[in-house]
Design a protein around this motif. Structure first.
Motif, PDB file in Angstrom:
ATOM      1  N   GLY A 143       0.820  -1.202   0.000  1.00  0.00           N
ATOM      2  CA  GLY A 143       0.000   0.000   0.000  1.00  0.00           C
ATOM      3  C   GLY A 143       0.853   1.250   0.000  1.00  0.00           C
ATOM      4  O   GLY A 143       2.004   1.227  -0.420  1.00  0.00           O
ATOM      5  N   THR A 144       0.276   2.332   0.506  1.00  0.00           N
ATOM      6  CA  THR A 144       0.944   3.636   0.529  1.00  0.00           C
ATOM      7  C   THR A 144       1.124   4.093   1.967  1.00  0.00           C
ATOM      8  O   THR A 144       0.180   4.057   2.762  1.00  0.00           O
ATOM      9  CB  THR A 144       0.103   4.682  -0.229  1.00  0.00           C
ATOM     10  OG1 THR A 144      -0.123   4.214  -1.565  1.00  0.00           O
ATOM     11  CG2 THR A 144       0.800   6.033  -0.272  1.00  0.00           C
ATOM     12  N   ILE A 145       2.337   4.539   2.280  1.00  0.00           N
ATOM     13  CA  ILE A 145       2.613   5.150   3.586  1.00  0.00           C
ATOM     14  C   ILE A 145       3.088   6.585   3.323  1.00  0.00           C
ATOM     15  O   ILE A 145       3.345   6.957   2.177  1.00  0.00           O
ATOM     16  CB  ILE A 145       3.663   4.342   4.402  1.00  0.00           C
ATOM     17  CG1 ILE A 145       4.998   4.169   3.629  1.00  0.00           C
ATOM     18  CG2 ILE A 145       3.121   2.978   4.753  1.00  0.00           C
ATOM     19  CD1 ILE A 145       6.094   5.017   4.133  1.00  0.00           C
ATOM     20  N   ARG A 153       4.866   7.177  -0.144  1.00  0.00           N
ATOM     21  CA  ARG A 153       5.829   6.165  -0.584  1.00  0.00           C
ATOM     22  C   ARG A 153       5.089   4.848  -0.773  1.00  0.00           C
ATOM     23  O   ARG A 153       4.138   4.556  -0.038  1.00  0.00           O
ATOM     24  CB  ARG A 153       6.942   5.940   0.453  1.00  0.00           C
ATOM     25  CG  ARG A 153       7.836   7.147   0.719  1.00  0.00           C
ATOM     26  CD  ARG A 153       8.739   7.476  -0.475  1.00  0.00           C
ATOM     27  NE  ARG A 153       9.677   8.544  -0.179  1.00  0.00           N
ATOM     28  CZ  ARG A 153       9.432   9.839  -0.328  1.00  0.00           C
ATOM     29  NH1 ARG A 153       8.241  10.237  -0.748  1.00  0.00           N
ATOM     30  NH2 ARG A 153      10.352  10.739  -0.076  1.00  0.00           N
ATOM     31  N   ILE A 154       5.560   4.057  -1.724  1.00  0.00           N
ATOM     32  CA  ILE A 154       5.025   2.714  -1.919  1.00  0.00           C
ATOM     33  C   ILE A 154       5.683   1.820  -0.864  1.00  0.00           C
ATOM     34  O   ILE A 154       6.916   1.796  -0.749  1.00  0.00           O
ATOM     35  CB  ILE A 154       5.309   2.182  -3.333  1.00  0.00           C
ATOM     36  CG1 ILE A 154       4.741   3.134  -4.388  1.00  0.00           C
ATOM     37  CG2 ILE A 154       4.744   0.773  -3.496  1.00  0.00           C
ATOM     38  CD1 ILE A 154       5.229   2.844  -5.796  1.00  0.00           C
ATOM     39  N   ALA A 155       4.868   1.102  -0.099  1.00  0.00           N
ATOM     40  CA  ALA A 155       5.374   0.275   0.996  1.00  0.00           C
ATOM     41  C   ALA A 155       5.329  -1.203   0.618  1.00  0.00           C
ATOM     42  O   ALA A 155       4.367  -1.660  -0.005  1.00  0.00           O
ATOM     43  CB  ALA A 155       4.544   0.524   2.255  1.00  0.00           C
ATOM     44  N   TYR A 156       6.360  -1.924   1.022  1.00  0.00           N
ATOM     45  CA  TYR A 156       6.506  -3.344   0.706  1.00  0.00           C
ATOM     46  C   TYR A 156       6.840  -4.115   1.974  1.00  0.00           C
ATOM     47  O   TYR A 156       7.421  -3.564   2.924  1.00  0.00           O
ATOM     48  CB  TYR A 156       7.649  -3.561  -0.290  1.00  0.00           C
ATOM     49  CG  TYR A 156       7.484  -2.840  -1.600  1.00  0.00           C
ATOM     50  CD1 TYR A 156       6.965  -3.482  -2.713  1.00  0.00           C
ATOM     51  CD2 TYR A 156       7.876  -1.512  -1.738  1.00  0.00           C
ATOM     52  CE1 TYR A 156       6.831  -2.825  -3.937  1.00  0.00           C
ATOM     53  CE2 TYR A 156       7.752  -0.841  -2.948  1.00  0.00           C
ATOM     54  CZ  TYR A 156       7.235  -1.509  -4.046  1.00  0.00           C
ATOM     55  OH  TYR A 156       7.108  -0.852  -5.248  1.00  0.00           O
ATOM     56  N   GLU A 157       6.549  -5.409   1.926  1.00  0.00           N
ATOM     57  CA  GLU A 157       6.813  -6.271   3.074  1.00  0.00           C
ATOM     58  C   GLU A 157       7.260  -7.636   2.577  1.00  0.00           C
ATOM     59  O   GLU A 157       6.833  -8.103   1.518  1.00  0.00           O
ATOM     60  CB  GLU A 157       5.539  -6.392   3.906  1.00  0.00           C
ATOM     61  CG  GLU A 157       5.722  -7.038   5.241  1.00  0.00           C
ATOM     62  CD  GLU A 157       4.502  -6.818   6.130  1.00  0.00           C
ATOM     63  OE1 GLU A 157       4.689  -6.672   7.346  1.00  0.00           O
ATOM     64  OE2 GLU A 157       3.359  -6.808   5.611  1.00  0.00           O
ATOM     65  N   LYS A 158       8.112  -8.280   3.368  1.00  0.00           N
ATOM     66  CA  LYS A 158       8.593  -9.632   3.063  1.00  0.00           C
ATOM     67  C   LYS A 158       8.576 -10.436   4.336  1.00  0.00           C
ATOM     68  O   LYS A 158       9.122 -10.020   5.354  1.00  0.00           O
ATOM     69  CB  LYS A 158      10.005  -9.581   2.471  1.00  0.00           C
ATOM     70  CG  LYS A 158      10.540 -10.930   2.043  1.00  0.00           C
ATOM     71  CD  LYS A 158      11.907 -10.791   1.392  1.00  0.00           C
ATOM     72  CE  LYS A 158      12.387 -12.142   0.885  1.00  0.00           C
ATOM     73  NZ  LYS A 158      13.733 -12.053   0.338  1.00  0.00           N
ATOM     74  N   LEU A 159       7.927 -11.616   4.270  1.00  0.00           N
ATOM     75  CA  LEU A 159       7.855 -12.493   5.441  1.00  0.00           C
ATOM     76  C   LEU A 159       8.737 -13.716   5.217  1.00  0.00           C
ATOM     77  O   LEU A 159       8.886 -14.185   4.109  1.00  0.00           O
ATOM     78  CB  LEU A 159       6.427 -12.953   5.685  1.00  0.00           C
ATOM     79  CG  LEU A 159       5.427 -11.840   6.020  1.00  0.00           C
ATOM     80  CD1 LEU A 159       4.018 -12.399   6.085  1.00  0.00           C
ATOM     81  CD2 LEU A 159       5.783 -11.190   7.325  1.00  0.00           C
TER      82      LEU A 159
END
Length: 159
Positions: A143-145, A153-159
């Motif tokens: 999403g966007t933060i 900013r474009i937000a990313y996550e990695k698990l």
């Protein structure tokens, strides 16, 4: 090799960020870091708090990034999506290189994952190169933060 940055590294770190800002400007991303981000005071604080790291090859510093484990206030609100998990995470911020070594983001991610498997990162919508590299390295767009100056900013996550 990745190690904690020291005050002695500051001149080369400032030089790396200058190079990165020029690279971004030349590749359609002139607004993300402008002319003076990150400020020297922030880098000194990062060094003092032991959250600024450098990538060294052949006794030369080629890259720099901040790595912070724990809640990041910038990530407390996300729109146009949601985080994959609310568990403890590490955030990679302000990654930059001198352009001499390839695969810096991958090297930084591997290092960070050796400390915590849950990672977050963000980038500017104009930073197409970084968006590609983040996805290539297994992150999911969430999403966007909004950063401290209220820009998205474009937000990313990695698990």
């Amino acid at each position: 090799m990745i190690r904690l940055a020291t005050q002695a590294d500051l001149p080369v770190i400032l030089s790396i960020y200058k190079h990165a800002r020029e690279f971004m400007k030349n590749n359609g991303n002139e607004t993300q870091w402008g002319n003076n981000f990150p400020p020297k005071e922030l880098l000194i604080k990062d060094i003092d708090q032991k959250q600024l790291y450098v990538y060294v090859e052949n006794n030369k510093v080629h890259a720099v990034f901040a790595f912070i484990i724990g809640k990041d206030s910038t990530y407390s609100y996300i729109e146009n999506g949601k985080w994959l998990s609310d568990t403890l995470y590490g955030t990679i911020h302000r990654i930059a290189s001198d352009g001499q070594v390839k695969g810096i983001l991958s090297k930084a991610i591997s290092y960070c994952e050796s400390h915590i498997s849950h990672l977050r990162i963000d980038t500017h919508s104009d930073n197409k190169i970084m968006q590609h590299l983040i996805i290539k390295n297994g992150f999911t767009k969430c999403g966007t933060i909004y950063v401290e100056d209220s820009t998205p900013r474009i937000a990313y996550e990695k698990l």
